[in-house]
Design a protein around this motif. Sequence first.
Motif, PDB file in Angstrom:
ATOM      1  N   GLU A  47     -11.186   0.230  10.619  1.00 46.46           N
ATOM      2  CA  GLU A  47     -10.509  -0.578   9.599  1.00 46.46           C
ATOM      3  C   GLU A  47      -9.253  -1.242  10.146  1.00 46.46           C
ATOM      4  N   THR A  48      -8.549  -0.592  11.056  1.00 49.08           N
ATOM      5  CA  THR A  48      -7.303  -1.127  11.603  1.00 49.08           C
ATOM      6  C   THR A  48      -7.515  -1.945  12.877  1.00 49.08           C
ATOM      7  N   MET A  70      -1.676   0.993  10.572  1.00 44.39           N
ATOM      8  CA  MET A  70      -1.866   2.258  11.271  1.00 44.39           C
ATOM      9  C   MET A  70      -1.109   3.387  10.571  1.00 44.39           C
ATOM     10  N   ILE A  71       0.143   3.110  10.218  1.00 45.16           N
ATOM     11  CA  ILE A  71       0.957   4.123   9.534  1.00 45.16           C
ATOM     12  C   ILE A  71       0.375   4.432   8.159  1.00 45.16           C
ATOM     13  N   THR A  72      -0.135   3.398   7.461  1.00 43.94           N
ATOM     14  CA  THR A  72      -0.670   3.600   6.112  1.00 43.94           C
ATOM     15  C   THR A  72      -1.909   4.487   6.132  1.00 43.94           C
ATOM     16  N   VAL A  73      -2.867   4.196   7.027  1.00 43.46           N
ATOM     17  CA  VAL A  73      -4.086   5.012   7.058  1.00 43.46           C
ATOM     18  C   VAL A  73      -3.774   6.433   7.525  1.00 43.46           C
ATOM     19  N   ALA A  83       0.819  -1.216   0.000  1.00 40.96           N
ATOM     20  CA  ALA A  83       0.000   0.000   0.000  1.00 40.96           C
ATOM     21  C   ALA A  83       0.849   1.260   0.000  1.00 40.96           C
ATOM     22  N   PHE A  84       2.084   1.183   0.511  1.00 42.71           N
ATOM     23  CA  PHE A  84       2.921   2.365   0.602  1.00 42.71           C
ATOM     24  C   PHE A  84       3.630   2.684  -0.711  1.00 42.71           C
ATOM     25  N   ALA A  85       3.458   1.870  -1.735  1.00 40.61           N
ATOM     26  CA  ALA A  85       4.161   2.097  -2.995  1.00 40.61           C
ATOM     27  C   ALA A  85       3.717   3.379  -3.686  1.00 40.61           C
ATOM     28  N   TRP A 144       5.785  15.810   6.413  1.00 38.63           N
ATOM     29  CA  TRP A 144       5.025  14.553   6.317  1.00 38.63           C
ATOM     30  C   TRP A 144       5.144  13.751   7.603  1.00 38.63           C
ATOM     31  N   PHE A 145       6.357  13.642   8.129  1.00 41.62           N
ATOM     32  CA  PHE A 145       6.560  12.917   9.384  1.00 41.62           C
ATOM     33  C   PHE A 145       5.764  13.547  10.520  1.00 41.62           C
ATOM     34  N   MET A 146       5.764  14.849  10.623  1.00 43.50           N
ATOM     35  CA  MET A 146       5.058  15.521  11.705  1.00 43.50           C
ATOM     36  C   MET A 146       3.562  15.238  11.649  1.00 43.50           C
ATOM     37  N   LYS A 147       2.975  15.317  10.474  1.00 42.78           N
ATOM     38  CA  LYS A 147       1.538  15.067  10.353  1.00 42.78           C
ATOM     39  C   LYS A 147       1.193  13.620  10.679  1.00 42.78           C
ATOM     40  N   VAL A 148       2.008  12.678  10.201  1.00 44.36           N
ATOM     41  CA  VAL A 148       1.736  11.262  10.461  1.00 44.36           C
ATOM     42  C   VAL A 148       1.858  10.966  11.963  1.00 44.36           C
ATOM     43  N   LEU A 149       2.849  11.517  12.627  1.00 41.78           N
ATOM     44  CA  LEU A 149       3.022  11.260  14.063  1.00 41.78           C
ATOM     45  C   LEU A 149       1.875  11.845  14.873  1.00 41.78           C
ATOM     46  N   ILE A 150       1.349  12.985  14.448  1.00 41.47           N
ATOM     47  CA  ILE A 150       0.200  13.559  15.156  1.00 41.47           C
ATOM     48  C   ILE A 150      -1.018  12.646  15.016  1.00 41.47           C
ATOM     49  N   LEU A 151      -1.234  12.108  13.819  1.00 43.39           N
ATOM     50  CA  LEU A 151      -2.356  11.181  13.628  1.00 43.39           C
ATOM     51  C   LEU A 151      -2.150   9.884  14.401  1.00 43.39           C
ATOM     52  N   LEU A 152      -0.917   9.380  14.461  1.00 48.27           N
ATOM     53  CA  LEU A 152      -0.643   8.183  15.264  1.00 48.27           C
ATOM     54  C   LEU A 152      -0.901   8.453  16.742  1.00 48.27           C
TER      55      LEU A 152
END
Length: 452
Positions: free
Chosen positions: A237-238, A276-279, A105-107, A314-322
Amino acid sequence: MAAHAVDPTLETFENDIWWITLIKLVGVFALLLILTLFTIVYERKVVARMAVRPGPNQVGGRFGALQSLADGLKLPFKEEIIPKTADKVVYFIAPVISATTAFTAFAVMPLGGMVNMFGHQTALQLTDVPVSVLVLLACSSMSVYGVVLAGWASGSTYPLLGGLRSSAQMISYEVAMGLSIVAVFMTAGTMSTSQIVAAQASGEPVNIFGVDLTAPGWYAVLLLPSFIIYMIAAVGETNRAPFDLPEAESELVGGFHTEYSSFKFALFFLAEYINMITVSAFCTTLFLGGWRAPWPITAVWEGANAGYWGLLWWFMKVLILLFGFIWLRATLPRLRYDQFMRFGWKVLIPANLIWILFLAYFKVARSGELTDEIRWISTGVIALVVLAVFWFWPTKKKAAPVSLEEELAARPPGSFPVPPIDLQIPPSPRARRAVAERAPATVGGDSESKEV
């Protein structure tokens, strides 16, 4: 908006050199592994902080930074126990399916814009196609096979129930997730992930204290209902708390992977965290502007989106969602399964369909294809329909509470006490005797008896 940022196009990925593509492929694989190790420690430390305890603090310094790495090295060397009734081939393939779809999915996930890599211009994205979002949804759909096959191939009752429950949950909430993405298609006019990020780059000019600034065009603001529904559906979903019903310990032991151990269990564990990281990354791409810097930063710094800076945002936004996933796990209790499924089919999906219809009408109305008379009449009709729905919406009336004396009086002669419902605590024998003296009732005896 940054003037130095260059958005990739679909032709950019066709012109990539093979060894550049190979480097990006290995980089994405390594990034997911590192992010998984980090997320496990991140979750355990945040939950521990919320519970006022230290969390991991023995491996990797007092912060326990290497705890997840130690667990990952330990799991493959544990003894593997396979049930005698298991289907050996499917039992082995199931965790491979879950892990493979999670990586695939990350491709098509954009991590940044155009950068200079060893003297060649390339995008921080492995590849992109005109229907990249459908590729992500297809990977999400295929992961259901790993779950349901793991439950069936184990040859045990509890994993089978967990696999069926998990597949029903994932399919149900995948419908709501897919409908929430339809609004993004309609607004961006494309299904390419890189082009969806580019579509969110432009915003409306805003004048603040005499200074002309450009507000962000994030779809989280423009399509707020879709963003909220996507976030709820992503948690379901997760299989994360409070929607971790397939792994309800009090009901199904460990869910679909109860009979798994050693390296195969590690694959399921890895797939869960990668999902989790993908969504989270998918939400960042669709609703939070992708790898682009937030609006206040781009207003004062023109080069915020240039080069490798996009990877930082990108990292900052993903970590906030995690962090949101972790916060929900530490805060909310688990839902009952029927409540959870009812919420998905009767609330999220209808609300999503109504929002899509409203958005379609709004786009047609703004396009100038409708005259002013038709626009006003249709708006009035929609308002009347909404008011009528809210006015005539059926509501369940709660039954009047029945006292214990009335329950005993209504009991037919010769009957036995009924077990309490909804975990109500039954009255003590002394209280029952006192009630029986005031309101006699028969239990297996003649009408003159006053014993209860």
